[in-house]
Design an enzyme around this catalytic site. Sequence first.
Site, PDB file in Angstrom:
ATOM      1  N   GLY A  45       0.761  -1.134  -0.035  1.00  0.00           N
ATOM      2  CA  GLY A  45       0.100   0.068   0.014  1.00  0.00           C
ATOM      3  C   GLY A  45       0.701   1.060   0.069  1.00  0.00           C
ATOM      4  O   GLY A  45       1.808   1.101   0.632  1.00  0.00           O
ATOM      5  N   GLN A  50       3.252   9.898   1.085  1.00  0.00           N
ATOM      6  CA  GLN A  50       4.512   9.158   1.112  1.00  0.00           C
ATOM      7  C   GLN A  50       5.530   9.267   0.013  1.00  0.00           C
ATOM      8  O   GLN A  50       6.437   9.019   0.077  1.00  0.00           O
ATOM      9  CB  GLN A  50       4.209   7.732   1.209  1.00  0.00           C
ATOM     10  CG  GLN A  50       3.540   7.272   2.515  1.00  0.00           C
ATOM     11  CD  GLN A  50       3.416   5.755   2.666  1.00  0.00           C
ATOM     12  OE1 GLN A  50       2.497   5.358   2.176  1.00  0.00           O
ATOM     13  NE2 GLN A  50       4.288   5.143   3.305  1.00  0.00           N
ATOM     14  N   CYS A  92       5.484   0.338   7.866  1.00  0.00           N
ATOM     15  CA  CYS A  92       5.136   1.495   7.062  1.00  0.00           C
ATOM     16  C   CYS A  92       6.585   1.700   6.196  1.00  0.00           C
ATOM     17  O   CYS A  92       7.501   1.833   6.871  1.00  0.00           O
ATOM     18  CB  CYS A  92       4.602   2.729   7.943  1.00  0.00           C
ATOM     19  SG  CYS A  92       4.258   4.170   6.945  1.00  0.00           S
ATOM     20  N   LEU A  93       6.212   1.724   4.798  1.00  0.00           N
ATOM     21  CA  LEU A  93       7.294   2.201   4.041  1.00  0.00           C
ATOM     22  C   LEU A  93       7.992   3.494   4.536  1.00  0.00           C
ATOM     23  O   LEU A  93       9.238   3.801   4.303  1.00  0.00           O
ATOM     24  CB  LEU A  93       6.925   2.424   2.721  1.00  0.00           C
ATOM     25  CG  LEU A  93       6.397   1.230   1.902  1.00  0.00           C
ATOM     26  CD1 LEU A  93       6.081   1.297   0.637  1.00  0.00           C
ATOM     27  CD2 LEU A  93       7.343   0.124   2.045  1.00  0.00           C
ATOM     28  N   HIS A 134      -4.738   1.752   7.356  1.00  0.00           N
ATOM     29  CA  HIS A 134      -3.516   2.309   7.294  1.00  0.00           C
ATOM     30  C   HIS A 134      -3.330   3.401   6.359  1.00  0.00           C
ATOM     31  O   HIS A 134      -2.701   4.672   6.654  1.00  0.00           O
ATOM     32  CB  HIS A 134      -2.465   1.296   6.862  1.00  0.00           C
ATOM     33  CG  HIS A 134      -1.045   1.642   7.165  1.00  0.00           C
ATOM     34  ND1 HIS A 134      -0.175   1.191   8.139  1.00  0.00           N
ATOM     35  CD2 HIS A 134      -0.282   2.422   6.063  1.00  0.00           C
ATOM     36  CE1 HIS A 134       0.992   1.689   7.788  1.00  0.00           C
ATOM     37  NE2 HIS A 134       1.114   2.267   6.596  1.00  0.00           N
ATOM     38  N   GLU A 135      -3.784   3.249   5.028  1.00  0.00           N
ATOM     39  CA  GLU A 135      -3.735   4.228   3.941  1.00  0.00           C
ATOM     40  C   GLU A 135      -4.588   5.216   4.290  1.00  0.00           C
ATOM     41  O   GLU A 135      -4.433   6.566   4.000  1.00  0.00           O
ATOM     42  CB  GLU A 135      -3.961   3.481   2.586  1.00  0.00           C
ATOM     43  CG  GLU A 135      -3.083   2.482   2.237  1.00  0.00           C
ATOM     44  CD  GLU A 135      -1.536   2.523   2.649  1.00  0.00           C
ATOM     45  OE1 GLU A 135      -0.972   3.683   2.331  1.00  0.00           O
ATOM     46  OE2 GLU A 135      -0.752   1.733   2.788  1.00  0.00           O
ATOM     47  N   HIS A 138      -2.960   7.723   6.518  1.00  0.00           N
ATOM     48  CA  HIS A 138      -2.035   8.452   6.211  1.00  0.00           C
ATOM     49  C   HIS A 138      -2.471   9.883   5.561  1.00  0.00           C
ATOM     50  O   HIS A 138      -1.934  10.770   5.667  1.00  0.00           O
ATOM     51  CB  HIS A 138      -1.240   7.795   4.978  1.00  0.00           C
ATOM     52  CG  HIS A 138       0.027   6.919   4.981  1.00  0.00           C
ATOM     53  ND1 HIS A 138       0.979   7.508   5.996  1.00  0.00           N
ATOM     54  CD2 HIS A 138       0.142   5.678   5.122  1.00  0.00           C
ATOM     55  CE1 HIS A 138       1.817   6.665   5.938  1.00  0.00           C
ATOM     56  NE2 HIS A 138       1.341   5.309   5.624  1.00  0.00           N
TER      57      HIS A 138
HETATM   58 ZN   LIG Z   1       2.494   3.634   5.746  1.00  0.00          ZN
END
Ligand SMILES: [Zn+2]
Length: 169
Positions: A45, A50, A92-93, A134-135, A138
């Site tokens: 995701g 991000q 998380c990236l 999660h997204e 963000h």
């Molecule tokens: Zn994330």
Amino acid sequence: MIYPIVKYGNAVLEKPAEPITEFGAELKKLVDDMFESMYEAKGVGLAAPQIGISKRLAVIDITFKEDPNAKLVLANPEIIYKEGKQTQSEGCLSIPEFREPVTRPNKVTVRAQDINGKWYEKTGEELLARAFLHETDHLNGKLYISHLSALKRDLIKRKIRKLIKAGEW
Ligand SMILES: [Zn+2]
């Protein structure tokens, strides 16, 4: 085009993103780039903040290229239903190398617009529910560490500050 992933500490990750209002060629290009960047970073995701773009847009593919039908575009998403509870390790990236168990609803319905601006609703369980949450978080300027205890969150923040000082973040 592959975008570098913005890491924790950058203000763009902690402010609410702006709604998507135009659904044209530019958005399609951005979505393609977001999938490409997400796969490159080995994620399932990715939210636009991000990659430094403060827009309410996210892409998800919990099958990581296995199933083309699993590729989801979420423009202006909102969680409209939540049910149950699950606790799984989450990362998380934008906060690489860290993972913590996070408790979230087990089943959620998201309402979002697709690449053409058409509204749809989709219900997901387990990992897909987690990805929706999660997204969407963000896009509201919220990171998964905000769901941890203050103690755990501060520990992670302290470690990250050290990495930043050492030039390793
Ligand atoms: Zn994330």
